[in-house]
Design an enzyme around this catalytic site. Structure first.
Site, short mmCIF file in Angstrom:
data_model
loop_
_atom_site.label_atom_id
_atom_site.label_comp_id
_atom_site.label_asym_id
_atom_site.label_seq_id
_atom_site.Cartn_x
_atom_site.Cartn_y
_atom_site.Cartn_z
N LYS A 67 81.76 86.59 67.02
CA LYS A 67 80.65 86.47 66.07
C LYS A 67 80.79 85.19 65.24
O LYS A 67 81.85 84.55 65.25
CB LYS A 67 80.60 87.69 65.14
N ASP A 79 88.38 91.51 63.16
CA ASP A 79 88.89 90.18 62.79
C ASP A 79 90.37 90.14 62.43
O ASP A 79 90.76 89.50 61.44
CB ASP A 79 88.07 89.62 61.61
N CYS A 116 84.07 91.61 56.09
CA CYS A 116 83.65 91.87 57.47
C CYS A 116 83.80 93.34 57.88
O CYS A 116 82.99 93.85 58.66
CB CYS A 116 84.41 90.96 58.43
#
Length: 234
Positions: free
Chosen positions: A125, A15, A173
Site C-alpha cells: 500500500k 506493516d 495504520c
C-alpha cells in the site's frame, strides 16, 4: 463477540517493517520489534487467512516532510491538507513523516523476526505519491475511491467473517485497517499485545480503545475469549 456457525477468522499483520522498528528504522515505533514473538504465536493458530501488509512508497511520496517546502515540513509536527485528485471538495488532513519504506529499500522489508512462512497473502500500500494511505484496504477518499488494494475481496473470497489486527502502528495504520475492516462488514478486533503505537501509555491506550469502539472495533487481549475462539478451532 458473535459466535455464529460460519465463524472464519483472518489475522492481518500490519506493516511490521524495518523502518517502523528500532534500532535503525527511520520511523521507528518504540518497542515495535518486541511484538514479533506474540504475532508469531498468533500466526500458528488455525486462521482461515493470514495477511501481512507493507508500506511501499515512492521517493516523492506526499507524506514525506522532505518533499515539502519550509517552514511546514517538520517530521512528526507539520501537517498538510490533501485533496481527492478527482474531487477537490473532499480533503484529508495528515501528519508529515520522515522518509520511510521506500519501495525496494531495506527499510521496506518485513522484519526477519516475523515468521513469514505462515503468511498466506501480502498487501502492498501507499504506492500513489499523491495520497496518504494508512489503511490496508483503501485510501481515505470515498467520492470517488482512488485506490483499493483488493483486500476486502480477498477476505470475502475466503468467506471471512471476523478480522483480527496486529502490527504497527496501533494509532495509525492498525487503527485505519481495523476501522475499514469493520466498514466492510467484518466483525473486527485489535489484539492489544500484538501492537504498539506511536503514542504509548495508559492515556493513549484509553483514547485508542474509545476511537476503535466508535467504529465498531473492539480491543481484545491475546488470552481473551475472542482469540480463544480461533485457538479452539484446532
Amino acid at each position: 463477540m458473535t459466535l455464529d456457525k460460519a465463524f472464519k477468522a483472518a489475522l492481518i499483520v500490519v506493516d511490521l517493517q524495518e523502518d517502523f522498528c528500532p534500532p535503525n528504522g527511520s520511523l521507528a515505533v518504540t518497542d515495535g520489534r518486541s511484538i514479533a514473538p506474540v504475532i508469531n504465536k498468533l500466526l500458528q493458530l488455525p486462521w482461515a487467512l493470514r495477511v501481512a501488509t507493507k508500506d511501499m512508497h515512492p521517493k516523492d511520496h506526499i507524506s514525506f516532510a522532505s518533499n515539502h517546502p519550509p517552514p511546514n515540513n517538520k517530521p512528526f509536527e507539520s501537517s498538510i491538507t490533501i485533496s481527492n485528485p478527482h474531487n477537490p471538495d473532499e480533503t484529508q488532513s495528515t501528519r508529515l513523516w520522515p522518509v520511510h519504506c521506500i519501495a525496494g529499500s531495506p527499510g521496506s522489508e518485513l522484519i526477519p523476526e516475523l515468521d513469514v512462512g505462515h503468511i498466506d497473502h501480502v498487501v502492498e500500500k501507499g504506492q500513489d505519491k499523491r495520497l496518504e494511505m494508512y489503511s490496508a484496504f483503501c485510501t481515505p477518499f470515498l467520492n470517488p475511491k482512488i485506490v483499493e488494494t483488493g483486500l476486502a475481496d480477498t477476505l470475502r473470497e475466503r468467506d471471512i467473517t471476523h478480522v483480527f489486527c496486529v502490527g504497527l502502528a496501533a494509532d495509525f495504520c492498525v487503527k485505519a485497517t481495523a476501522v475499514d475492516a469493520a466498514k466492510e462488514g467484518f466483525e473486527t478486533f485489535v489484539i492489544r499485545e500484538g501492537t504498539k503505537g506511536v503514542e504509548q501509555g495508559d492515556e493513549a491506550d484509553k483514547k485508542l480503545v474509545e476511537e476503535l469502539k466508535e467504529h465498531n472495533v473492539t480491543m481484545v487481549a491475546v488470552d481473551g475469549p475472542e482469540v480463544a475462539k480461533v485457538r479452539d478451532l484446532k
